[in-house]
Design a protein around this motif. Structure first.
Motif, PDB file in Angstrom:
ATOM      1  N   ARG A   1       0.845  -1.208   0.000  1.00 46.44           N
ATOM      2  CA  ARG A   1       0.000   0.000   0.000  1.00 46.44           C
ATOM      3  C   ARG A   1       0.877   1.253   0.000  1.00 46.44           C
ATOM      4  NH1 ARG A   1      -5.582   1.186   1.917  1.00 46.44           N
ATOM      5  NH2 ARG A   1      -5.833  -1.034   2.153  1.00 46.44           N
TER       6      ARG A   1
ATOM      7  N   ALA B   1       1.074   4.048  -2.939  1.00 50.75           N
ATOM      8  CA  ALA B   1       0.775   5.427  -2.550  1.00 50.75           C
ATOM      9  C   ALA B   1       1.808   6.421  -3.073  1.00 50.75           C
ATOM     10  CB  ALA B   1       0.667   5.530  -1.038  1.00 50.75           C
TER      11      ALA B   1
ATOM     12  N   ASP C   1      -2.914   8.034  -5.373  1.00 53.25           N
ATOM     13  CA  ASP C   1      -3.650   8.245  -4.127  1.00 53.25           C
ATOM     14  C   ASP C   1      -4.468   6.985  -3.868  1.00 53.25           C
ATOM     15  OD1 ASP C   1      -5.295   8.978  -2.038  1.00 53.25           O
ATOM     16  OD2 ASP C   1      -5.921  10.875  -2.934  1.00 53.25           O
ATOM     17  N   THR C   2      -4.198   6.290  -2.772  1.00 51.57           N
ATOM     18  CA  THR C   2      -4.825   4.993  -2.523  1.00 51.57           C
ATOM     19  C   THR C   2      -6.342   5.086  -2.372  1.00 51.57           C
ATOM     20  OG1 THR C   2      -4.321   5.170  -0.164  1.00 51.57           O
ATOM     21  CG2 THR C   2      -2.768   3.931  -1.537  1.00 51.57           C
TER      22      THR C   2
END
Length: 135
Positions: free
Chosen positions: A62, A66, A70-71
């Motif tokens: 993650r 990122a 933008d997660t």
């Protein structure tokens, strides 16, 4: 009685209940309390990235994604899964923090997202700094 063809929207109260109880109440109990099916609750949690249990200390995959995306707006597609060689179930386990990504999986994602060497070095450097900050 609810018509199965009609879709009920999630209310703010239902969402707050799920977020507050995701790690302590079973899906069956949440579904019963909300008057929804277990599948409905499971799918809502999956689609809105609400994890049942966090097992890894740091979700490196993650964090890697990122750097580029933008997660909150990241939604992998079938093409993404094929390109990185990770099936959807395994990817979701990693994404939600149930499993840690292997080096090979991290490498495949970085390659697919076209990381530059500078971006990878920055990621690795920040990762090492964060290891020392936790002590």
């Amino acid at each position: 009685m609810n018509n199965p063809d009609t879709k009920r929207r999630w209310t703010a109260e239902e969402v707050a209940y799920i977020k507050a109880n995701a790690t302590t109440v079973s899906i069956r109990d949440m579904a019963a309390r909300l008057g929804r099916s277990e599948l409905s609750v499971q799918l809502y949690m999956l689609r809105h990235d609400i994890a049942r249990h966090q097992q890894v200390k740091r979700n490196l995959l993650r964090e890697l994604i990122a750097v580029k995306i933008d997660t909150a707006y990241f939604h992998p597609t079938k093409d993404f899964y094929r390109a990185i060689g990770i099936n959807q179930v395994r990817f979701q386990q990693i994404w939600q923090g149930y499993r840690q990504a292997t080096n090979k999986e991290m490498e495949a994602v970085a390659k697919h997202l076209k990381f530059t060497s500078e971006e990878l070095m920055k990621f690795m450097f920040n990762r090492q700094l964060n290891l020392f900050d936790n002590n």
